[in-house]
Enzyme design. Structure first.
Site, PDB file in Angstrom:
ATOM      1  CD  GLU A   1     -25.330 -46.070   1.725  1.00  0.00           C
ATOM      2  OE1 GLU A   1     -26.571 -46.139   1.821  1.00  0.00           O
ATOM      3  OE2 GLU A   1     -24.766 -45.460   0.815  1.00  0.00           O
TER       4      GLU A   1
ATOM      5  CE  LYS B   1     -26.324 -48.367  -0.903  1.00  0.00           C
ATOM      6  NZ  LYS B   1     -27.612 -48.003  -1.509  1.00  0.00           N
TER       7      LYS B   1
HETATM    8  P1  13P Z   1     -24.931 -44.583  -5.572  1.00  0.00           P
HETATM    9  O1  13P Z   1     -24.949 -46.002  -6.086  1.00  0.00           O
HETATM   10  O2  13P Z   1     -25.279 -43.567  -6.624  1.00  0.00           O
HETATM   11  O3  13P Z   1     -23.681 -44.278  -4.814  1.00  0.00           O
HETATM   12  O4  13P Z   1     -26.126 -44.465  -4.535  1.00  0.00           O
HETATM   13  C1  13P Z   1     -26.358 -45.490  -3.671  1.00  0.00           C
HETATM   14  C2  13P Z   1     -26.891 -44.978  -2.415  1.00  0.00           C
HETATM   15  O5  13P Z   1     -27.929 -45.421  -1.977  1.00  0.00           O
HETATM   16  C3  13P Z   1     -26.145 -43.949  -1.689  1.00  0.00           C
HETATM   17  O6  13P Z   1     -26.692 -43.765  -0.420  1.00  0.00           O
END
Ligand code: 13P
Length: 347
Positions: free
Chosen positions: A179, A221
């Site tokens: 991510e 992500k």
């Molecule tokens: P949000 O969808 O609230 O941005 O959170 C997703 C997430 O896992 C952030 O690390």
């Protein structure tokens, strides 16, 4: 050699099965406490457990939720019936996951940038979480846009850590969710967001290659490509879909089985509409494109529940509804009529 590579490939594919996505419920105690505070809900180990159990067991949610990302506190908790929460999830056909990084800390030598930590001792922690039932993990790197940021140092340190984490995950038998979040904060244009997101995704792909991460056994992500929150010119849904898909096509290898967006502070309906628009764009789209939303799935459920036992089913119903809408958006079949008669959570 990675263990169970075929199992990890199957898990990655199952997490992005048609019409399904991931519920991110891995807020730290302090983040969840802040969200509870806004609604006057007391944050205790028990109230956080009740809230998470409410989300996990929402009727029909498992039809649209393939996996749940938990926080360390949650993965160790038991549901009201005495069953460990990871087992509660597995029994519903939902794959348990764990947030594994230890947070974004100030990056030495830079002002206003962070480096995500958590590599030390990671091998042992992965082993422990796997023993508790986790089959995938998440590590979030944070990149901020200003006129001068991000620096090359911030991008390279964060993508290196992401790739080291991903390689260790696969060595330990867990599917890594990689991510790299480019924040929406700021007044930058969508073009600037596309430029930075492209640079970051390119660096991520290169680092994954260098660390010999198996692309088939991971998920990406990323953020969507959007205008900064304070930008006066807010891009439309089709503009976001076009820029996001163009950026992903240019920088994400086709071998990655799935891209699951974070919601990043978008309103819940906008996050759904944009995901749907991306999936309705003409191809090629070599990966599954779905969701791994936190706030965009939870906000309406938290508001409906409000910490009160008598609202438990209302909270579950709100979560199931948003999961159903996003499940449809992940295959491009969401329509506004699905929202008829529903309140939207405040963005
Ligand atoms: P949000 O969808 O609230 O941005 O959170 C997703 C997430 O896992 C952030 O690390």
């Amino acid at each position: 050699m990675n263990r169970d590579i075929h199992d990890m490939e199957s898990t990655a594919a199952a997490l992005v099965a048609d019409g399904k996505g991931i519920l991110a419920a891995d807020e730290t105690v302090s983040t969840l406490t802040k969200r509870f505070d806004v609604l006057g809900i007391r944050s205790t180990e028990q109230s956080r457990r009740t809230y998470r159990e409410m989300l996990f067991t929402a009727p029909d949610a498992a039809d649209y939720v393939s996996g749940v990302i938990m926080h360390d506190e949650t993965i160790r908790q038991k549901g009201s019936g005495g069953t460990p929460l990871p087992e509660v999830l597995s029994s519903l056909g939902i794959i348990p996951g764990i947030k594994i990084d230890t947070g974004a800390k100030p990056l030495a030598g830079s002002i206003g940038e962070t480096i995500t930590e958590g590599l030390d001792g990671l091998r042992d922690r992965l082993e422990e979480y796997r023993g508790m039932g986790a089959r995938f993990a998440k590590w979030r790197a944070v990149i901020r846009i200003t006129d001068l940021l991000p620096t090359a140092a911030c991008v390279s340190a964060n993508v290196h850590a992401l790739a080291r984490y991903a390689a260790l995950c696969q060595a330990g038998g867990l599917v890594p969710i990689v991510e790299p979040e480019v924040l929406m904060d700021g007044a930058h244009t969508i073009d600037r967001c596309e430029e930075v997101t492209g640079t970051v995704l390119h660096a991520v792909s290169r680092a994954l290659f260098e660390q010999r991460v198996s692309l088939e056994a991971m998920l990406l992500k990323p953020n969507m490509v959007v205008s900064g929150k304070a930008c006066l010119q807010q891009a439309s849904v089709p503009e976001v879909a076009t820029a996001t898909l163009r950026c992903l096509r240019r920088h994400v290898p086709a071998a990655v089985p799935g891209i699951v967006f974070l919601s990043s502070g978008q309103s819940d309906r906008l996050a759904t509409a944009r995901l749907n628009a991306i999936n309705r764009m003409p191809g090629p789209r070599p990966w599954k494109v779905s969701f791994s939303y936190g706030r965009a799935l939870q906000d309406c459920a938290l508001e409906a529940w409000h910490g009160r036992d008598e609202n438990f089913e209302l909270g579950q119903d709100a979560l199931s509804h948003r999961a159903r809408c996003n499940g449809a958006a992940s295959v491009g079949t969401y329509t506004e009529t699905m929202e008829a008669g529903r309140m939207s959570a405040a963005a």
